[in-house]
Write a protein that holds these residues in place. Structure first.
Motif, PDB file in Angstrom:
ATOM      1  N   THR A   3       0.696   5.474 -11.176  1.00 33.59           N
ATOM      2  CA  THR A   3      -0.326   4.431 -11.080  1.00 33.59           C
ATOM      3  C   THR A   3      -0.800   4.015 -12.465  1.00 33.59           C
ATOM      4  O   THR A   3      -1.037   4.836 -13.341  1.00 33.59           O
ATOM      5  CB  THR A   3      -1.529   4.902 -10.252  1.00 33.59           C
ATOM      6  N   ARG A  45       0.886   4.142  -2.920  1.00 30.43           N
ATOM      7  CA  ARG A  45       0.623   5.551  -2.614  1.00 30.43           C
ATOM      8  C   ARG A  45       1.802   6.437  -3.000  1.00 30.43           C
ATOM      9  O   ARG A  45       1.614   7.538  -3.540  1.00 30.43           O
ATOM     10  CB  ARG A  45       0.319   5.716  -1.127  1.00 30.43           C
ATOM     11  N   ASP A  85       0.831  -1.203   0.000  1.00 31.10           N
ATOM     12  CA  ASP A  85       0.000   0.000   0.000  1.00 31.10           C
ATOM     13  C   ASP A  85       0.868   1.256   0.000  1.00 31.10           C
ATOM     14  O   ASP A  85       0.578   2.226  -0.716  1.00 31.10           O
ATOM     15  CB  ASP A  85      -0.932   0.001   1.212  1.00 31.10           C
ATOM     16  N   TYR A 145       1.988   7.505  -6.746  1.00 32.39           N
ATOM     17  CA  TYR A 145       0.711   7.976  -7.271  1.00 32.39           C
ATOM     18  C   TYR A 145       0.845   8.629  -8.641  1.00 32.39           C
ATOM     19  O   TYR A 145      -0.116   8.681  -9.412  1.00 32.39           O
ATOM     20  CB  TYR A 145       0.029   8.916  -6.283  1.00 32.39           C
ATOM     21  N   ARG A 155      -7.484  -1.679 -10.332  1.00 28.27           N
ATOM     22  CA  ARG A 155      -7.830  -0.603  -9.406  1.00 28.27           C
ATOM     23  C   ARG A 155      -8.917  -1.066  -8.434  1.00 28.27           C
ATOM     24  O   ARG A 155     -10.034  -1.361  -8.839  1.00 28.27           O
ATOM     25  CB  ARG A 155      -8.315   0.621 -10.184  1.00 28.27           C
ATOM     26  N   MET A 156      -8.578  -1.136  -7.151  1.00 28.96           N
ATOM     27  CA  MET A 156      -9.530  -1.631  -6.168  1.00 28.96           C
ATOM     28  C   MET A 156     -10.759  -0.735  -6.060  1.00 28.96           C
ATOM     29  O   MET A 156     -11.877  -1.219  -5.848  1.00 28.96           O
ATOM     30  CB  MET A 156      -8.862  -1.759  -4.802  1.00 28.96           C
ATOM     31  N   ASP A 157     -10.574   0.573  -6.214  1.00 35.35           N
ATOM     32  CA  ASP A 157     -11.720   1.464  -6.111  1.00 35.35           C
ATOM     33  C   ASP A 157     -12.696   1.229  -7.262  1.00 35.35           C
ATOM     34  O   ASP A 157     -13.916   1.310  -7.087  1.00 35.35           O
ATOM     35  CB  ASP A 157     -11.262   2.927  -6.099  1.00 35.35           C
ATOM     36  N   VAL A 158     -12.169   0.905  -8.437  1.00 37.53           N
ATOM     37  CA  VAL A 158     -13.033   0.618  -9.580  1.00 37.53           C
ATOM     38  C   VAL A 158     -13.765  -0.698  -9.358  1.00 37.53           C
ATOM     39  O   VAL A 158     -14.948  -0.836  -9.683  1.00 37.53           O
ATOM     40  CB  VAL A 158     -12.212   0.588 -10.876  1.00 37.53           C
ATOM     41  N   TRP A 159     -13.082  -1.690  -8.796  1.00 40.15           N
ATOM     42  CA  TRP A 159     -13.746  -2.949  -8.440  1.00 40.15           C
ATOM     43  C   TRP A 159     -14.927  -2.682  -7.507  1.00 40.15           C
ATOM     44  O   TRP A 159     -16.031  -3.202  -7.710  1.00 40.15           O
ATOM     45  CB  TRP A 159     -12.757  -3.875  -7.729  1.00 40.15           C
ATOM     46  N   GLN A 160     -14.691  -1.890  -6.501  1.00 39.33           N
ATOM     47  CA  GLN A 160     -15.743  -1.642  -5.500  1.00 39.33           C
ATOM     48  C   GLN A 160     -16.941  -0.937  -6.102  1.00 39.33           C
ATOM     49  O   GLN A 160     -18.088  -1.220  -5.736  1.00 39.33           O
ATOM     50  CB  GLN A 160     -15.146  -0.840  -4.342  1.00 39.33           C
ATOM     51  N   ARG A 161     -16.693  -0.024  -7.037  1.00 44.09           N
ATOM     52  CA  ARG A 161     -17.801   0.720  -7.656  1.00 44.09           C
ATOM     53  C   ARG A 161     -18.547  -0.096  -8.691  1.00 44.09           C
ATOM     54  O   ARG A 161     -19.713   0.180  -8.977  1.00 44.09           O
ATOM     55  CB  ARG A 161     -17.278   2.000  -8.307  1.00 44.09           C
TER      56      ARG A 161
END
Length: 275
Positions: free
Chosen positions: A90, A84, A80, A87, A262-268
């Protein structure tokens, strides 16, 4: 529990990574222990393995070398931090670099605990390590004659007992145009006919469709021939289109995710992923 860390945690091999057949392999060492991880596989469409081998030093190495890594939580913290701190970088290359380091560290921690990586992952996720896993056969090449592809699948079913097969349909990122006219419409029912009703069949379009008008009839054909899932009907980033197709064709699960880092894209967008 042996302490992993300090200056002894280091890369090993030419440029910190090694080729192994068609992959890019990272090796991380701590004392007399070493862990192996896979960063990427060789692809004629990307040619990224050389870039990944270099960036493991400049982007990730400074955030991993000398760190104490004893548990899976330590691995998460290290990777992580590396993500970060990079960035500005990425993207797919950084994700592949981190994948090699991450999997090597899991191997290292598991060896330190004298367990398999499978056992360690199962412990963290609250499951169990399976001793057997079902597999499917994949044709892998749209340019190969359809008759040869199907004959090979029948051979592997009859000789080796393979009970599932995935076929590439459409044209990779083809914009609604098949690699040859009507190949997909011919292949789907013929595969079911030749392999019989009990075999599990899967289909992968590799982002071959752009419109629901083109993808929907293919989904219906897959339903009619009892296929288990429809993988990447659209380019992988078209999550709304995939979700719309799944809603329009509830009998055909949509498989997605192998390209996404991208984990945030997975979550959305997990709502678009039925498989």
């Amino acid at each position: 529990r042996r302490r992993l860390g300090g200056a002894t945690v280091r890369w090993h091999g030419s440029h910190g990574a090694q080729h192994l057949r068609e992959g890019r392999i990272h090796r991380v060492k701590a004392g007399h222990l070493e862990g192996w991880g896979q960063a990427c596989y060789h692809s004629s469409r990307s040619q990224l393995s050389g870039v990944v081998a270099k960036r493991v030093h400049t982007w990730v190495g400074p955030h991993v070398l000398g760190k104490t890594v004893e548990t899976p939580a330590d691995i998460d913290a290290v990777t992580d931090t590396a993500w970060r701190q990079n960035y500005k970088h990425t993207g797919d290359v950084l994700a592949q670099v981190l994948a090699g380091v991450d999997t090597a560290l899991w191997d290292l921690v598991a060896r330190n605990l004298n367990v398999s990586v499978c056992t360690l992952v199962a412990e963290v996720m609250g499951g169990e390590c399976k001793s057997h896993m079902p597999v499917y056969g994949s044709n892998g090449n749209r340019e190969t004659d359809m008759g040869l592809l199907l004959a090979n699948a029948v051979h592997n079913h009859d000789k080796y007992g393979v009970q599932a097969f995935k076929f590439q349909i459409a044209q990779r990122m083809g914009g609604d145009v098949d690699i040859t006219p009507n190949r997909t419409e011919t292949l789907i029912p013929l595969a079911r006919q030749l392999l019989g009703p009990e075999v599990t069949l899967l289909a992968d379009a590799n982002g071959g469709y752009d419109t629901i008008e083109r993808a929907k009839p293919i989904a219906q054909l897959l339903i009619d021939n009892n296929f288990t899932f429809f993988e990447e009907p659209y380019p992988f980033w078209e999550y709304d289109k995939a979700a719309a197709l799944a809603a329009a064709m509830p009998g055909m699960p949509i498989a997605l995710g192998e390209q996404e880092y991208r984990m945030d894209v997975w979550q959305r967008n997990v709502h678009a992923m039925d498989v």
